[in-house]
Design a protein around this motif. Structure first.
Motif, PDB file in Angstrom:
ATOM      1  N   ASN A 121       0.845  -1.201   0.000  1.00 61.11           N
ATOM      2  CA  ASN A 121       0.000   0.000   0.000  1.00 61.11           C
ATOM      3  C   ASN A 121       0.877   1.247   0.000  1.00 61.11           C
ATOM      4  O   ASN A 121       1.370   1.688   1.031  1.00 61.11           O
ATOM      5  N   PRO A 122       1.069   1.822  -1.193  1.00 56.07           N
ATOM      6  CA  PRO A 122       1.898   3.017  -1.308  1.00 56.07           C
ATOM      7  C   PRO A 122       1.154   4.298  -0.938  1.00 56.07           C
ATOM      8  O   PRO A 122       1.719   5.385  -1.019  1.00 56.07           O
ATOM      9  N   GLY A 123      -0.124   4.142  -0.565  1.00 50.77           N
ATOM     10  CA  GLY A 123      -0.966   5.303  -0.295  1.00 50.77           C
ATOM     11  C   GLY A 123      -2.108   5.383  -1.282  1.00 50.77           C
ATOM     12  O   GLY A 123      -2.447   6.457  -1.796  1.00 50.77           O
ATOM     13  N   TYR A 124      -2.713   4.213  -1.582  1.00 54.16           N
ATOM     14  CA  TYR A 124      -3.847   4.195  -2.494  1.00 54.16           C
ATOM     15  C   TYR A 124      -4.966   5.086  -1.970  1.00 54.16           C
ATOM     16  O   TYR A 124      -5.143   5.249  -0.758  1.00 54.16           O
ATOM     17  N   LYS A 177     -11.949  -4.038  -0.694  1.00 52.25           N
ATOM     18  CA  LYS A 177     -12.017  -3.294   0.560  1.00 52.25           C
ATOM     19  C   LYS A 177     -11.916  -1.777   0.362  1.00 52.25           C
ATOM     20  O   LYS A 177     -11.649  -1.046   1.300  1.00 52.25           O
ATOM     21  N   GLY A 178     -12.117  -1.338  -0.863  1.00 53.55           N
ATOM     22  CA  GLY A 178     -12.125   0.094  -1.106  1.00 53.55           C
ATOM     23  C   GLY A 178     -10.972   0.559  -1.959  1.00 53.55           C
ATOM     24  O   GLY A 178      -9.970  -0.152  -2.129  1.00 53.55           O
ATOM     25  N   PRO A 179     -11.059   1.755  -2.508  1.00 54.21           N
ATOM     26  CA  PRO A 179     -10.002   2.284  -3.380  1.00 54.21           C
ATOM     27  C   PRO A 179      -8.698   2.544  -2.636  1.00 54.21           C
ATOM     28  O   PRO A 179      -7.642   2.664  -3.250  1.00 54.21           O
ATOM     29  N   ASN A 180      -8.765   2.641  -1.309  1.00 51.72           N
ATOM     30  CA  ASN A 180      -7.574   2.913  -0.505  1.00 51.72           C
ATOM     31  C   ASN A 180      -6.972   1.653   0.110  1.00 51.72           C
ATOM     32  O   ASN A 180      -5.993   1.731   0.849  1.00 51.72           O
ATOM     33  N   ALA A 181      -7.541   0.500  -0.168  1.00 54.05           N
ATOM     34  CA  ALA A 181      -7.060  -0.750   0.430  1.00 54.05           C
ATOM     35  C   ALA A 181      -5.763  -1.194  -0.218  1.00 54.05           C
ATOM     36  O   ALA A 181      -5.490  -0.917  -1.388  1.00 54.05           O
ATOM     37  N   GLY A 182      -4.934  -1.898   0.545  1.00 52.49           N
ATOM     38  CA  GLY A 182      -3.715  -2.459   0.006  1.00 52.49           C
ATOM     39  C   GLY A 182      -3.985  -3.673  -0.857  1.00 52.49           C
ATOM     40  O   GLY A 182      -5.090  -4.219  -0.877  1.00 52.49           O
ATOM     41  N   VAL A 183      -2.960  -4.116  -1.586  1.00 55.44           N
ATOM     42  CA  VAL A 183      -3.047  -5.289  -2.449  1.00 55.44           C
ATOM     43  C   VAL A 183      -2.222  -6.407  -1.833  1.00 55.44           C
ATOM     44  O   VAL A 183      -1.031  -6.237  -1.571  1.00 55.44           O
ATOM     45  N   ALA A 184      -2.853  -7.541  -1.600  1.00 52.33           N
ATOM     46  CA  ALA A 184      -2.160  -8.676  -0.996  1.00 52.33           C
ATOM     47  C   ALA A 184      -1.309  -9.400  -2.038  1.00 52.33           C
ATOM     48  O   ALA A 184      -1.781  -9.731  -3.119  1.00 52.33           O
ATOM     49  N   LEU A 185      -0.035  -9.626  -1.705  1.00 54.84           N
ATOM     50  CA  LEU A 185       0.855 -10.427  -2.535  1.00 54.84           C
ATOM     51  C   LEU A 185       0.906 -11.872  -2.056  1.00 54.84           C
ATOM     52  O   LEU A 185       1.158 -12.790  -2.830  1.00 54.84           O
ATOM     53  N   ASN A 226      -6.535   1.452  -5.632  1.00 54.23           N
ATOM     54  CA  ASN A 226      -6.242   0.033  -5.574  1.00 54.23           C
ATOM     55  C   ASN A 226      -6.562  -0.572  -6.942  1.00 54.23           C
ATOM     56  O   ASN A 226      -7.652  -0.353  -7.487  1.00 54.23           O
ATOM     57  N   PRO A 227      -5.641  -1.340  -7.568  1.00 52.63           N
ATOM     58  CA  PRO A 227      -5.866  -1.822  -8.940  1.00 52.63           C
ATOM     59  C   PRO A 227      -7.050  -2.773  -9.085  1.00 52.63           C
ATOM     60  O   PRO A 227      -7.675  -2.822 -10.150  1.00 52.63           O
ATOM     61  N   TYR A 228      -7.383  -3.545  -8.053  1.00 51.52           N
ATOM     62  CA  TYR A 228      -8.568  -4.389  -8.127  1.00 51.52           C
ATOM     63  C   TYR A 228      -9.823  -3.525  -8.161  1.00 51.52           C
ATOM     64  O   TYR A 228     -10.774  -3.800  -8.888  1.00 51.52           O
ATOM     65  N   TRP A 229      -9.838  -2.486  -7.335  1.00 48.94           N
ATOM     66  CA  TRP A 229     -10.971  -1.568  -7.285  1.00 48.94           C
ATOM     67  C   TRP A 229     -11.145  -0.864  -8.628  1.00 48.94           C
ATOM     68  O   TRP A 229     -12.254  -0.757  -9.162  1.00 48.94           O
ATOM     69  N   GLU A 230     -10.038  -0.393  -9.175  1.00 44.88           N
ATOM     70  CA  GLU A 230     -10.065   0.305 -10.461  1.00 44.88           C
ATOM     71  C   GLU A 230     -10.575  -0.614 -11.567  1.00 44.88           C
ATOM     72  O   GLU A 230     -11.321  -0.179 -12.453  1.00 44.88           O
ATOM     73  N   THR A 231     -10.194  -1.878 -11.514  1.00 40.47           N
ATOM     74  CA  THR A 231     -10.547  -2.820 -12.570  1.00 40.47           C
ATOM     75  C   THR A 231     -11.980  -3.315 -12.465  1.00 40.47           C
ATOM     76  O   THR A 231     -12.675  -3.455 -13.477  1.00 40.47           O
ATOM     77  N   TYR A 232     -12.440  -3.568 -11.244  1.00 44.64           N
ATOM     78  CA  TYR A 232     -13.729  -4.241 -11.079  1.00 44.64           C
ATOM     79  C   TYR A 232     -14.858  -3.368 -10.533  1.00 44.64           C
ATOM     80  O   TYR A 232     -16.015  -3.785 -10.585  1.00 44.64           O
ATOM     81  N   VAL A 233     -14.556  -2.200 -10.010  1.00 45.27           N
ATOM     82  CA  VAL A 233     -15.624  -1.378  -9.439  1.00 45.27           C
ATOM     83  C   VAL A 233     -15.820  -0.108 -10.247  1.00 45.27           C
ATOM     84  O   VAL A 233     -16.743  -0.011 -11.056  1.00 45.27           O
ATOM     85  N   GLN A 234     -14.960   0.849 -10.049  1.00 41.79           N
ATOM     86  CA  GLN A 234     -15.126   2.129 -10.748  1.00 41.79           C
ATOM     87  C   GLN A 234     -13.838   2.927 -10.682  1.00 41.79           C
ATOM     88  O   GLN A 234     -12.972   2.668  -9.847  1.00 41.79           O
ATOM     89  N   ASN A 235     -13.726   3.905 -11.589  1.00 41.82           N
ATOM     90  CA  ASN A 235     -12.563   4.774 -11.524  1.00 41.82           C
ATOM     91  C   ASN A 235     -12.805   5.892 -10.530  1.00 41.82           C
ATOM     92  O   ASN A 235     -13.874   5.966  -9.898  1.00 41.82           O
ATOM     93  N   ALA A 236     -11.833   6.761 -10.384  1.00 41.00           N
ATOM     94  CA  ALA A 236     -11.914   7.793  -9.351  1.00 41.00           C
ATOM     95  C   ALA A 236     -13.048   8.781  -9.593  1.00 41.00           C
ATOM     96  O   ALA A 236     -13.536   9.411  -8.651  1.00 41.00           O
ATOM     97  N   SER A 237     -13.484   8.909 -10.827  1.00 37.99           N
ATOM     98  CA  SER A 237     -14.582   9.826 -11.129  1.00 37.99           C
ATOM     99  C   SER A 237     -15.945   9.177 -10.955  1.00 37.99           C
ATOM    100  O   SER A 237     -16.971   9.826 -11.136  1.00 37.99           O
ATOM    101  N   GLY A 238     -15.968   7.877 -10.628  1.00 39.72           N
ATOM    102  CA  GLY A 238     -17.225   7.191 -10.363  1.00 39.72           C
ATOM    103  C   GLY A 238     -17.794   6.421 -11.529  1.00 39.72           C
ATOM    104  O   GLY A 238     -18.891   5.855 -11.424  1.00 39.72           O
ATOM    105  N   THR A 239     -17.080   6.359 -12.648  1.00 36.30           N
ATOM    106  CA  THR A 239     -17.553   5.597 -13.802  1.00 36.30           C
ATOM    107  C   THR A 239     -17.369   4.114 -13.548  1.00 36.30           C
ATOM    108  O   THR A 239     -16.265   3.663 -13.232  1.00 36.30           O
TER     109      THR A 239
END
Length: 529
Positions: free
Chosen positions: A244-247, A341-349, A255-268
């Protein structure tokens, strides 16, 4: 690999040399030709988080995590498995970008004792990335790779040899972490463990355990046996490895999972969240068909019990994902628990649950001394804990969970109920497994459940290695197999077993790419029968 990028670098270098000969020393301080590990490392770790998402999403279509939603077309090689050199090339490209960054850090810090931490971290992450690469593609450029313009066409190394060297590289990293004094603090640049070298040791040792177990049934069995010695004295992960670099909910920083499967920062809303739905096969481990697990089911799947589910390759009758809210089949994104877990959540490796499942298998097979049943039960508990936590690592609240019923998240209470409801089900009740093979099936099946959506690439590798979770060969019953209804695979299980090398390799390194590779008949070396 990014050979084209290297060619541009070479051309640029020639231009710079020519200009310097003509104009003398005329360096532009605003265009640096080098970067310090402090600058590169956090970006490389963040990029690896995105690559992990890429690998997981790609493997998810193959190993029964999700399937095509109704109302969408263009499924092509996804449902037929008719892969070409243009299919699924993204993971190759993304991981070699990361590998070049880690190799640069290793070379820049090799002789600098004050940078031993950066050198060790880069070695661990080089192993992490190469392992994913081998598991997808088999033989890869290794000993001659990552040299930039010095070797634009590296040869391919046998995958067994790559795996063997990856283990030795982890040994080097562990030794560095244990025996180096760090005059420079890595806290600010380590976006995983915040400078906790003990955690890096445990991560490296657990990653080593993953590799050794994977090769334990191959020609590297004797090598693995020797390498297992003493691992238990170092210890293994008891917490998740999370980047988590500060998502945050900012363009380019989600968070790349959030961006891919939910919505972008503008809500699309994301198309990926609507074009896929849950598979009937994976759902059987929650809905009572094979295992009853309404506890994790409610935080993994949205509207559990009513989640739209289908079969890969069903182009006419699979449910259509509703337009809103997104993502329809994953956990309630307003609640920020489960797998998203949200756009600010970390990504598990790597998850703590996987660490304990690996330990359970190692103890079961007497690779290491330990209690396999205790490790198995602890692994399931860690899976519950991870899914119940929010982005801050706290057990989530019950707000907005479909607004249908009050849900209280309690790991110990729900785990006890889960075990009781599945008493004598040998996929849950370890004591009910009568043989070591049944115990192994329980371990790998529960690992599949814990990795659901989060790390499908690991679930796929374990399925190919062990055959678990089990599928019925030749069946078209979506509860018995995750093979596509439109599969063109001649295998008994009707599945592919690897991906093909990307077109870029045939264009830029054609003399070295292995020939005759088939997604159906060319196995990765740890592939079972």
């Amino acid at each position: 690999m990014k050979y084209i990028k290297y060619l541009f670098v070479c051309a640029a270098a020639l231009i710079i040399v020519s200009c310097n000969d003509f104009l003398g020393d005329n360096e532009n301080p605003n265009i640096p030709t080098e970067a310090s590990p402090e600058v590169i490392l956090p970006n490389a770790l963040t990029s690896t988080a995105a690559s992990t998402r890429y690998f997981s999403s790609t493997a998810g279509w193959v190993v029964g995590i999700f399937v095509n939603a109704g109302g969408y077309g263009g499924w092509g090689d996804v449902v037929y498995y008719n892969y070409t050199t243009g299919s699924h090339s993204g993971p190759w490209e993304s991981v070699f970008d990361d590998l070049n960054n880690y190799q640069y850090i290793i070379e820049q810090t090799e002789a600098d004792s004050t940078q031993a931490y950066a050198n060790g971290i880069a070695k661990v992450m080089k192993v992490y990335n190469y392992q994913m690469l081998v598991d997808f593609y088999g033989d890869v450029p290794y000993t001659g790779a990552l040299r930039g313009s010095d070797n634009l066409m590296p040869t391919y190394d046998p995958q067994e040899e790559v795996y063997q060297d990856l283990v030795l590289t982890l040994n080097e990293a562990i030794d560095q972490f244990q025996n180096s004094e760090y005059s420079n603090s890595p806290e600010k640049i380590d976006v995983i463990f915040k400078g906790d070298m003990k955690s890096w040791i445990l991560f490296a040792n657990t990653l080593k355990l993953r590799l050794l177990i994977r090769v334990s049934g191959t020609t590297l069995a004797s090598f693995a046996k020797a390498q297992f010695a003493g691992m238990e004295t170092i210890g293994f992960l008891d917490k998740d490895v999370v980047v988590n670099p500060g998502y945050g909910e900012v363009s380019g920083q989600q968070n790349p999972y959030w961006e891919t499967y939910v919505q972008n920062a503008s809500g699309t809303a994301s198309g990926s969240g609507r074009s896929s739905i849950a598979s009937k096969y994976a759902y059987t481990f929650y809905d009572g068909t094979k295992i009853s697990d309404r506890y994790r089911g409610k935080v993994v799947y949205r509207e559990f019990g009513e989640t739209p589910i289908g079969q890969l390759g069903e182009l006419n009758n699979n449910p259509t994902a509703p337009d809103s809210p997104n993502p329809v089949w994953l956990s309630n994104y307003k609640n920020h628990v489960g797998v998203l877990k949200g756009p600010n959540a970390g990504v598990a490796l790597m998850l703590a649950s996987e660490s304990y499942f690996l330990q359970a298998e190692a103890y079961l097979k007497n690779f290491l001394p330990g209690d396999d049943e205790a490790a198995f039960n602890r692994a399931i508990k860690e899976s519950f804990r991870y899914l119940y936590e929010d982005a801050s690592g706290n057990i989530g609240a019950n707000e907005d969970l479909d607004e249908k019923e009050e849900v209280v998240f309690n790991v110990d209470t729900d785990l006890a109920a889960y075990l009781q409801e599945n008493d004598e089900n040998r996929l849950v009740d370890y004591s009910a497994a009568a043989t070591n093979e049944e115990k192994l099936e329980a371990i790998i099946t529960q690992k599949y459940i814990a990795l659901n959506f989060l790390m499908a690439q690991e679930a796929w590798s374990e399925f190919r290695r062990t055959g678990y979770p089990s599928v019925a060969n030749g069946s078209t019953n979506p509860e018995a197999t995750f093979a596509s209804l439109l599969s063109t695979s001649p295998r008994a299980d009707r599945l592919p077993i690897r991906f093909l090398y990307p077109a870029s390799e045939f264009q830029l390194n054609s003399g070295n790419v292995p020939s005759g590779v088939s997604q159906f008949t060319t196995p990765i070396f740890f592939q079972g029968e």
